[in-house]
Design a protein around this motif. Sequence first.
Motif, PDB file in Angstrom:
ATOM      1  N   GLY A   1       0.789  -1.224   0.000  1.00  0.00           N
ATOM      2  CA  GLY A   1       0.000   0.000   0.000  1.00  0.00           C
ATOM      3  C   GLY A   1       0.823   1.277   0.000  1.00  0.00           C
ATOM      4  N   ASP A   2       2.127   1.157   0.180  1.00  0.00           N
ATOM      5  CA  ASP A   2       2.999   2.339   0.149  1.00  0.00           C
ATOM      6  C   ASP A   2       3.400   2.714  -1.278  1.00  0.00           C
ATOM      7  OD1 ASP A   2       2.998   2.504   2.928  1.00  0.00           O
ATOM      8  OD2 ASP A   2       4.689   1.109   3.111  1.00  0.00           O
ATOM      9  N   LEU A   3       2.963   1.934  -2.243  1.00  0.00           N
ATOM     10  CA  LEU A   3       3.300   2.196  -3.643  1.00  0.00           C
ATOM     11  C   LEU A   3       2.201   3.020  -4.317  1.00  0.00           C
ATOM     12  CD1 LEU A   3       4.478  -1.378  -4.757  1.00  0.00           C
ATOM     13  CD2 LEU A   3       5.904   0.502  -3.900  1.00  0.00           C
ATOM     14  N   ASP A   4       2.626   3.963  -5.123  1.00  0.00           N
ATOM     15  CA  ASP A   4       1.705   4.694  -5.999  1.00  0.00           C
ATOM     16  C   ASP A   4       2.272   4.561  -7.408  1.00  0.00           C
ATOM     17  OD1 ASP A   4      -0.086   6.336  -7.247  1.00  0.00           O
ATOM     18  OD2 ASP A   4       0.780   8.205  -6.490  1.00  0.00           O
ATOM     19  N   LEU A   5       2.008   3.432  -8.028  1.00  0.00           N
ATOM     20  CA  LEU A   5       2.639   3.102  -9.301  1.00  0.00           C
ATOM     21  C   LEU A   5       2.005   3.812 -10.487  1.00  0.00           C
ATOM     22  CD1 LEU A   5       3.272  -0.716  -8.743  1.00  0.00           C
ATOM     23  CD2 LEU A   5       4.749   1.241  -8.208  1.00  0.00           C
ATOM     24  N   LYS A   6       0.807   4.315 -10.318  1.00  0.00           N
ATOM     25  CA  LYS A   6       0.140   5.041 -11.399  1.00  0.00           C
ATOM     26  C   LYS A   6       0.333   6.550 -11.259  1.00  0.00           C
ATOM     27  CE  LYS A   6      -1.637   1.252 -13.066  1.00  0.00           C
ATOM     28  NZ  LYS A   6      -1.137   0.668 -14.343  1.00  0.00           N
ATOM     29  N   GLY A   7       0.801   6.980 -10.094  1.00  0.00           N
ATOM     30  CA  GLY A   7       0.979   8.417  -9.886  1.00  0.00           C
ATOM     31  C   GLY A   7      -0.329   9.161  -9.851  1.00  0.00           C
ATOM     32  N   ASP A   8      -1.373   8.497  -9.341  1.00  0.00           N
ATOM     33  CA  ASP A   8      -2.695   9.121  -9.369  1.00  0.00           C
ATOM     34  C   ASP A   8      -3.181   9.551  -7.988  1.00  0.00           C
ATOM     35  OD1 ASP A   8      -3.062   6.617  -8.318  1.00  0.00           O
ATOM     36  OD2 ASP A   8      -4.401   5.899  -9.914  1.00  0.00           O
ATOM     37  N   ARG A   9      -2.292   9.570  -7.000  1.00  0.00           N
ATOM     38  CA  ARG A   9      -2.680  10.065  -5.689  1.00  0.00           C
ATOM     39  C   ARG A   9      -2.618  11.594  -5.692  1.00  0.00           C
ATOM     40  NH1 ARG A   9      -0.305   5.925  -1.040  1.00  0.00           N
ATOM     41  NH2 ARG A   9      -0.837   3.994  -2.132  1.00  0.00           N
ATOM     42  N   PRO A  10      -3.285  12.238  -4.745  1.00  0.00           N
ATOM     43  CA  PRO A  10      -3.291  13.713  -4.709  1.00  0.00           C
ATOM     44  C   PRO A  10      -1.885  14.296  -4.705  1.00  0.00           C
ATOM     45  CG  PRO A  10      -4.911  12.829  -3.177  1.00  0.00           C
ATOM     46  CD  PRO A  10      -4.136  11.650  -3.680  1.00  0.00           C
ATOM     47  N   ASN A  11      -1.697  15.351  -5.481  1.00  0.00           N
ATOM     48  CA  ASN A  11      -0.431  16.097  -5.569  1.00  0.00           C
ATOM     49  C   ASN A  11       0.713  15.304  -6.194  1.00  0.00           C
ATOM     50  OD1 ASN A  11      -1.620  18.343  -4.153  1.00  0.00           O
ATOM     51  ND2 ASN A  11      -1.291  17.214  -2.237  1.00  0.00           N
ATOM     52  N   ALA A  12       0.403  14.173  -6.814  1.00  0.00           N
ATOM     53  CA  ALA A  12       1.453  13.372  -7.440  1.00  0.00           C
ATOM     54  C   ALA A  12       1.722  13.838  -8.865  1.00  0.00           C
ATOM     55  CB  ALA A  12       1.058  11.896  -7.446  1.00  0.00           C
TER      56      ALA A  12
END
Length: 350
Positions: free
Chosen positions: A171-182
């Motif tokens: 869950g620490d991964l944001d592989l799509k870069g779609d979290r806020p401010n990413a």
Amino acid sequence: MSDDLEPIAPREAIQMYLDARRDDTTENTREGQLYRLRAFATWCDEEGIENLNELNGRDLYAYRIWRREGNYSDHDEELAPTTLRGDLATLRAFLRFCGDIDAVPQEFFDRVPLPSVNGHEVSDTTLDPERAEAILDYLGEYEYASRTHVIFLLLWHTGCRVGALRALDVGDLDLKGDRPNADGPGIHFVHRPDAGTPLKNKSKSQRWNSLSEYVARVLEAYVDDRRIPVLDEYGRDPLITTEHGRMARTTLRTTLYRITRPCWLGKECPHDEDPETCEYQRAERMSKCPSARSPHDVRSGRLTYYRLNETDRGAVSDRMDASNEILDKHYDRRSERQKAEQRRNLLPDT
């Protein structure tokens, strides 16, 4: 083993030594000696050494490497040479006593390899960036998205400590870069002391690191197809797993020792060993190979890479979770000539 020696277990000899020192040392001194000698006893347990008569010079060197890598410590970093020297000085005094009670040869204590400090408190080993790239090329071609590939790729790409790598959850991964401010793919290092994964500098170590598109693709393939789906003892989803849960630090270190040996890449051994008979082929001995490199060496190699490429110092400090002073002192392995050549490129008429 000499016929004149009397068998004795390491822990029994340690207790005899501490009892013998009661008359000429303070309680605080003995407590410090007990801690350092417990480290030696733990190493003996791991190596299956039940009788001090069996010790030889190669064992003493192996123990020095084991302690230098931070084993039996509360942190992930190598011991500073001054700390290691104190540790080994206590071992030398203990073995001198052991010589007096016929547990080891009389002069055996003199074979304990004390490190030279000379005003420096840093290791002189590192993983050369070219070696790192060769390892990554091999893993990318032959072990793509394997656990080993992900371990080395993240250690090299982020410059993180092995404890921070171990602490990661899926869950620490944001592989799509779609979290806020990413602005793109990223990875979140989180301090979770109550769930078994504290970070080196506690909450100050918490940070987002950006990931390249390639690293994100490798991680996605690993999570989807290669990762063993298992929870840890706290019910969390570790990123780096074994069949038993979150991978142990010692296993992570062993992975690095294994793949940084030249023979693993099929290269000729620089130490004139035959891969068929070399003792460093065994998992428990890989760390003793003179060419094997630790996670600390990977971290210093990455910092050296950044320095050679004149990457912004502030950005490197934030990404690697260390002050500029610490990075310069403990991780920068550029030669003095490399530093001079970089200054020549930055300063006119030099």
